[in-house]
Write an enzyme that holds these catalytic residues in place. Structure first.
Site, short mmCIF file in Angstrom:
data_model
loop_
_atom_site.label_atom_id
_atom_site.label_comp_id
_atom_site.label_asym_id
_atom_site.label_seq_id
_atom_site.Cartn_x
_atom_site.Cartn_y
_atom_site.Cartn_z
N ARG A 1 0.85 -1.20 0.00
CA ARG A 1 0.00 0.00 0.00
C ARG A 1 0.88 1.25 0.00
NH1 ARG A 1 -5.26 -1.64 1.87
NH2 ARG A 1 -5.54 -3.64 0.81
N GLU B 1 -10.28 -1.75 13.13
CA GLU B 1 -10.68 -2.66 12.05
C GLU B 1 -9.56 -3.64 11.71
OE1 GLU B 1 -9.98 -3.46 7.90
OE2 GLU B 1 -10.13 -1.29 8.12
N SER C 1 -11.81 -6.29 6.22
CA SER C 1 -12.80 -5.63 5.39
C SER C 1 -13.23 -6.62 4.31
CB SER C 1 -12.20 -4.37 4.74
OG SER C 1 -13.16 -3.68 3.99
N ARG D 1 -1.90 -6.69 12.18
CA ARG D 1 -2.88 -5.92 12.96
C ARG D 1 -3.63 -6.82 13.94
NH1 ARG D 1 -6.60 -1.42 10.03
NH2 ARG D 1 -4.53 -0.81 9.27
N GLU E 1 0.58 4.27 0.74
CA GLU E 1 -0.10 5.33 1.48
C GLU E 1 0.89 5.93 2.48
OE1 GLU E 1 -3.22 3.12 3.21
OE2 GLU E 1 -4.43 3.00 1.38
N ARG F 1 -0.79 1.92 13.13
CA ARG F 1 -1.41 0.70 12.61
C ARG F 1 -1.25 0.51 11.10
NH1 ARG F 1 -7.99 1.17 12.69
NH2 ARG F 1 -8.24 2.84 11.16
N HIS F 2 -0.44 1.34 10.45
CA HIS F 2 -0.27 1.23 8.99
C HIS F 2 1.16 0.85 8.61
CE1 HIS F 2 -4.04 3.65 8.90
NE2 HIS F 2 -4.25 2.93 7.81
#
Length: 594
Positions: A366, A517, A520, A568, A368, A374-375
């Site tokens: 990812r 979360e 998903s 996670r 991002e 948490r990323h």
């Protein structure tokens, strides 16, 4: 007559002798020259009979005037002299002590070492031989092994020398430790051997041979607390070059322990990650990554038992799967490629190819720029996809059963590792309910509004409100694990199936642990024309993903699935507070090494 003459002669010689001047004195001086000097007068009451011109000089006079004071106490110069003499004597004593110590060491070195064949550094291991000597794991030892001989390879976690005849070694294998004692004996262990053992660096790898001895009292510093090993042979396999960046004792300290200046140093996360190999040796990290393995193992076992097939999808793709802004573009010969955000497209095409139920454990990328707790830019995805017979809740329920199986498996089979981690990361035990709490997105929003959050900011539940929701659910329902169903269409990717009764909603769900979360998922669109329509609505050109869409043109059953972040799940189950602690060698926007 001669006698009289001799007596007279002796008398005359005595008189003349008394008239001779004193040796070393001027004969011209009269008897006054034999009077006492001023300095001599300090020792008696007699005064010199001198002429005015014979008075003592100014310095002598000053000394005379202060004679009484000198008698009362030592002068400064005398004190300095005494101090200097004391320092000199001290240095002399220290020098003598060092000389004695050196001599003792020399004598000891010259003494024949009867234990020389029982210790030392092993030659470079090149698989020279294979004697098939049985090795023992520390974890298997207990009082029932009393008096058994064992051969163990381990690391020296700490050592403690007692005099010059005994040394204690704390030996470590993964999460297990045991105490070993090396003491001088007449034939097996020498003073030289004890001294050599005490000089080995912490974290050195050694092989020891010895006998298991039941301990009369609990050894609190070791995980194996009822026995110790009395060592008869000690061999160094690999030493440590240079200085360790931090001690494992500091790195293993409880996160809640108050830092006391001068007593210990808190090891910061960046320091740990920059020296990850050392950090991973702590018992806490050994337990964390054993639990990570367990999650993957339980995930795989559950799905295998439910008719799934494991697949391995490519990580280089010709187009972005969800949004071009969050993918890594890489040069690919004369063109470009993208690192896969998930195995989403491959999973769906496998369903179209009649695999029916598939899963994958693999890396996900990812792009991002999220520097949060948490990323990560690369993580391990646990993904699955399955056909739907009647309703997408079939998928939701299977995922729910899988999670509860994982939680139960961790608690029952890995309680020891959970307890090890809990010593450093103290947290309430993770709780779940036999019948999992499921809220709709609207119900979750209503809970937050009741708690004072403005409804206008809840079109999407951000991280802060996710955590808030988690606290509300825990307080009201006493669970750390719950599901939210029926997310708004605008919050989901183009391949998500809309709700049949409300086109603003979708057949999609998220799973939560401790208010964050961890999965998903949704029912996917399997009709090619409807899929193209939804792609255009999301700003994605169907032609850029022609191969993906063509798979549905050949006929594809209804299906759904989900994607889980392994790190996670691990972070939240153990409450590690930062996902980097759950990643072996984490990758984020600021870290590509080690």
């Amino acid at each position: 007559m001669p006698d009289i003459v001799n007596k007279v002669k002796d008398k005359v010689e005595q008189v003349f002798k008394n008239l001779e001047p004193h040796k070393g004195e001027d004969s011209s001086k009269d008897d006054s020259a034999t009077t006492q000097s001023p300095k001599d007068n300090l020792n008696g009451p007699s005064e010199p009979q001198t002429k005015p011109s014979d008075k003592p000089s100014g310095g002598e006079q000053n000394q005379e005037e202060h004679g009484d004071e000198d008698q009362e106490g030592p002068t400064k110069s005398a004190m300095k002299k005494k101090k200097k003499e004391e320092e000199k004597a001290q240095k002399k004593a220290e020098k003598a002590a060092k000389a004695k110590e050196a001599e003792q060491a020399r004598q000891q070195a010259e003494e024949p070492d009867y234990a020389a064949a029982h210790y030392g550094k092993l030659p470079l291991h090149q698989s020279q031989s294979r004697p098939n000597r049985k090795r023992t794991d520390i974890a298997t030892l207990s009082a029932k092994n009393d008096s058994e001989h064992v051969l163990i390879r381990a690391r020296i976690q700490t050592s403690r020398l007692q005099g010059n005849r005994m040394v204690f070694l704390n030996l470590r294998q993964r999460t297990d430790t045991i105490q070993a004692m090396l003491a001088v004996t007449d034939k097996q262990v020498s003073k030289q051997m004890v001294k050599w053992a005490a000089g080995l660096s912490d974290e050195s790898i050694v092989i020891i041979f010895g006998i298991v001895v039941k301990s009369p009292e609990q050894i609190k510093s070791c995980s194996v607390d009822d026995v110790e090993i009395h060592v008869s042979e000690l061999w160094l396999v690999a030493g440590v070059e240079g200085r360790l960046p931090f001690s494992l004792e500091d790195a293993s300290r409880s996160e809640n322990a108050p830092e006391v200046e001068g007593q210990f140093s808190r090891v910061l996360l960046d320091t740990r990650l920059n020296n990850r190999i050392i950090d991973l040796r702590t018992q806490t990290n050994q337990a964390i990554f054993k639990l990570q393995h367990a999650i993957g193992d339980l995930f795989r076992e559950y799905l295998n038992n439910n008719g799934f097939t494991e697949i391995h999808s490519p990580k280089l793709q010709g187009a972005a799967t969800e949004s071009g802004a969050s993918v890594f573009k890489v040069g690919y010969f004369k063109g470009n490629a993208f690192l896969a955000q998930s195995p989403q497209l491959a999973k769906q095409m496998a369903i179209a190819a009649d695999f029916e139920r598939v899963y994958e454990i693999g890396p996900v990328f990812r792009a991002e720029d999220s520097n949060t707790h948490r990323h990560l830019t690369e993580f391990i995805g646990l993904d699955l996809e399955m056909t739907i017979e009647e309703h997408y809740h079939e998928v939701k329920e299977l995922l729910d059963g899988m999670f509860k199986t994982i939680f139960k498996g961790l608690k029952e089979s890995y309680a020891k590792e959970i307890a090890v981690v809990g010593k450093q990361f103290e947290a309430e035990e993770f709780k779940w309910r036999e019948e999992t709490l499921t809220l709709t997105f609207k119900e979750a929003v209503d809970l937050l509004v009741e708690d004072g959050v403005e409804r206008e900011v809840l079109d999407d539940i951000n991280t802060e409100n996710e955590k808030r929701l988690g606290r509300l659910v825990k307080a009201k329902y006493d669970t750390d694990y719950f599901i939210i169903d029926k997310f708004p269409l605008e919050l989901r990717p183009f391949y998500t199936m809309p709700d049949p009764n409300d086109p603003t909603l979708t057949n999609s769900y998220d799973f939560f642990m401790r208010g964050e979360e961890i999965l998903s998922g949704a029912q996917r669109i399997h009709d090619p024309e409807f899929l193209c329509q939804q792609m255009r609505a999301k700003g994605v050109d169907p032609e850029s993903m022609k191969g993906y869409i063509d798979g549905f043109r050949m006929g594809c059953p209804p299906h759904g699935g989900g994607g889980i972040g392994l790190e996670r799940v691990l972070m939240l189950f153990l409450k590690l507070n930062n996902i980097r602690r759950a990643s072996l060698f984490p990758r984020d926007p600021k870290r590509l090494e080690p």
